[in-house]
Design a protein around this motif. Sequence first.
Motif, PDB file in Angstrom:
ATOM      1  N   GLY A 274      12.543 134.855  15.089  1.00  0.00           N
ATOM      2  CA  GLY A 274      12.956 133.661  15.674  1.00  0.00           C
ATOM      3  C   GLY A 274      14.361 133.004  14.809  1.00  0.00           C
ATOM      4  N   ALA A 275      13.838 132.439  13.602  1.00  0.00           N
ATOM      5  CA  ALA A 275      14.648 131.816  12.669  1.00  0.00           C
ATOM      6  C   ALA A 275      15.792 132.586  12.356  1.00  0.00           C
ATOM      7  N   SER A 276      15.474 134.032  12.165  1.00  0.00           N
ATOM      8  CA  SER A 276      16.540 134.871  11.664  1.00  0.00           C
ATOM      9  C   SER A 276      17.735 135.127  12.818  1.00  0.00           C
ATOM     10  N   LEU A 277      17.213 134.715  14.106  1.00  0.00           N
ATOM     11  CA  LEU A 277      18.223 135.042  15.068  1.00  0.00           C
ATOM     12  C   LEU A 277      18.697 133.714  15.454  1.00  0.00           C
ATOM     13  N   LEU A 278      17.999 132.571  15.856  1.00  0.00           N
ATOM     14  CA  LEU A 278      18.503 131.136  16.137  1.00  0.00           C
ATOM     15  C   LEU A 278      19.231 130.449  15.094  1.00  0.00           C
ATOM     16  N   ALA A 279      18.726 130.365  13.755  1.00  0.00           N
ATOM     17  CA  ALA A 279      19.275 129.585  12.898  1.00  0.00           C
ATOM     18  C   ALA A 279      20.699 129.773  12.457  1.00  0.00           C
ATOM     19  N   PRO A 280      21.079 131.046  12.212  1.00  0.00           N
ATOM     20  CA  PRO A 280      22.447 131.444  12.119  1.00  0.00           C
ATOM     21  C   PRO A 280      23.393 131.000  13.292  1.00  0.00           C
ATOM     22  N   LEU A 281      23.165 131.219  14.154  1.00  0.00           N
ATOM     23  CA  LEU A 281      23.925 130.903  15.444  1.00  0.00           C
ATOM     24  C   LEU A 281      23.862 129.257  15.457  1.00  0.00           C
ATOM     25  N   SER A 282      22.864 128.647  15.663  1.00  0.00           N
ATOM     26  CA  SER A 282      22.786 127.220  15.417  1.00  0.00           C
ATOM     27  C   SER A 282      23.569 126.546  14.362  1.00  0.00           C
ATOM     28  N   SER A 283      23.273 126.973  13.387  1.00  0.00           N
ATOM     29  CA  SER A 283      24.012 126.199  12.118  1.00  0.00           C
ATOM     30  C   SER A 283      25.284 126.800  11.873  1.00  0.00           C
ATOM     31  N   LEU A 284      25.601 128.057  11.807  1.00  0.00           N
ATOM     32  CA  LEU A 284      26.798 128.624  11.261  1.00  0.00           C
ATOM     33  C   LEU A 284      27.918 128.410  12.526  1.00  0.00           C
ATOM     34  N   ARG A 285      27.326 129.127  13.597  1.00  0.00           N
ATOM     35  CA  ARG A 285      28.446 128.961  14.568  1.00  0.00           C
ATOM     36  C   ARG A 285      28.421 127.804  15.546  1.00  0.00           C
ATOM     37  N   GLY A 286      27.281 127.343  15.494  1.00  0.00           N
ATOM     38  CA  GLY A 286      27.065 126.094  16.684  1.00  0.00           C
ATOM     39  C   GLY A 286      27.613 124.779  15.937  1.00  0.00           C
TER      40      GLY A 286
ATOM     41  N   MET B  36       8.477 130.498  20.330  1.00  0.00           N
ATOM     42  CA  MET B  36       9.422 130.801  19.298  1.00  0.00           C
ATOM     43  C   MET B  36      10.519 129.645  19.104  1.00  0.00           C
ATOM     44  N   PHE B  37      10.825 129.263  20.067  1.00  0.00           N
ATOM     45  CA  PHE B  37      11.682 127.907  20.164  1.00  0.00           C
ATOM     46  C   PHE B  37      11.013 126.631  19.432  1.00  0.00           C
ATOM     47  N   GLN B  38       9.711 126.631  19.832  1.00  0.00           N
ATOM     48  CA  GLN B  38       9.034 125.324  19.392  1.00  0.00           C
ATOM     49  C   GLN B  38       8.790 125.627  17.908  1.00  0.00           C
ATOM     50  N   LYS B  39       8.620 126.665  17.666  1.00  0.00           N
ATOM     51  CA  LYS B  39       8.406 126.768  16.193  1.00  0.00           C
ATOM     52  C   LYS B  39       9.845 126.458  15.214  1.00  0.00           C
TER      53      LYS B  39
ATOM     54  N   GLN C 180      10.987 127.622  38.159  1.00  0.00           N
ATOM     55  CA  GLN C 180       9.748 127.998  37.353  1.00  0.00           C
ATOM     56  C   GLN C 180      10.144 128.357  35.970  1.00  0.00           C
ATOM     57  N   GLU C 181      10.619 127.117  35.171  1.00  0.00           N
ATOM     58  CA  GLU C 181      11.344 127.394  34.053  1.00  0.00           C
ATOM     59  C   GLU C 181      11.161 126.001  33.257  1.00  0.00           C
ATOM     60  N   VAL C 182      11.051 126.119  32.087  1.00  0.00           N
ATOM     61  CA  VAL C 182      10.998 124.766  31.282  1.00  0.00           C
ATOM     62  C   VAL C 182      12.252 124.788  30.368  1.00  0.00           C
ATOM     63  N   THR C 183      12.787 123.626  30.146  1.00  0.00           N
ATOM     64  CA  THR C 183      13.998 123.454  29.309  1.00  0.00           C
ATOM     65  C   THR C 183      13.298 122.626  27.996  1.00  0.00           C
ATOM     66  N   LEU C 184      13.759 123.320  26.790  1.00  0.00           N
ATOM     67  CA  LEU C 184      13.511 122.922  25.427  1.00  0.00           C
ATOM     68  C   LEU C 184      14.995 122.442  24.927  1.00  0.00           C
ATOM     69  N   ARG C 185      14.800 121.565  23.941  1.00  0.00           N
ATOM     70  CA  ARG C 185      15.919 121.014  23.394  1.00  0.00           C
ATOM     71  C   ARG C 185      15.854 120.711  21.742  1.00  0.00           C
ATOM     72  N   LEU C 186      16.920 121.082  21.209  1.00  0.00           N
ATOM     73  CA  LEU C 186      16.533 120.597  19.677  1.00  0.00           C
ATOM     74  C   LEU C 186      18.123 119.724  19.381  1.00  0.00           C
TER      75      LEU C 186
END
Length: 206
Positions: free
Chosen positions: A119-131, A154-157, A170-176
Amino acid sequence: MRLNQNTMLLGKKVVLVPYTSEHVPRYHEWMKSEELQRLTASEPLTLEQEYAMQRSWREDADKCTFIVLDAEKWQAQPGATEESCMVGDVNLFLTDLEDPTLGEIEVMIAAWDRRVGVGASLLAPLSSLRGVATLGLTKFEAKIGQGNEPSIRMFQKLHFEQVAVSSVFQEVTLRLTVSESEHQWLLEQTSHVEEKPYRDGSAEPC
């Protein structure tokens, strides 16, 4: 998105490369899976439609798409094609016209043990570097099917918090929300990530 067409993000577990025509055949095979269609709320496309979608995503200004490669496999096999090392994709959508600081993140892992903690390997680079650094985003959302517990966890972690539930879809929305402390945490998670130049088919393992 043209912004990332020449960018590769090299991490310990995954390598993120732009989505090119080279990747379409395998991606198309993945999306024949009824399970993946259900988890991603997707409809099956023909191969020609998949190529058209890839071109659209590359040109659209509101989509940043990376194909996920298994870093260990990619680096251990000299001459290995990116297609043979593909395990999924990760997308960042800039679709809220009223809030240009908000990006929606989607992740699909198709050819890997989904229990592996990437999870962190995928999302953290995109969030930090790209986003945060490149696009000026300060909020990230993920809309996930209520039955997709692994993705929700995974997102909650990664510090995403549930902000809405849709019984209709039938979906949940999570936010950071990227506060100063969250930004620092993202930078710590991506301290090992290298950003390198990429050209179609010319990226080579280190």
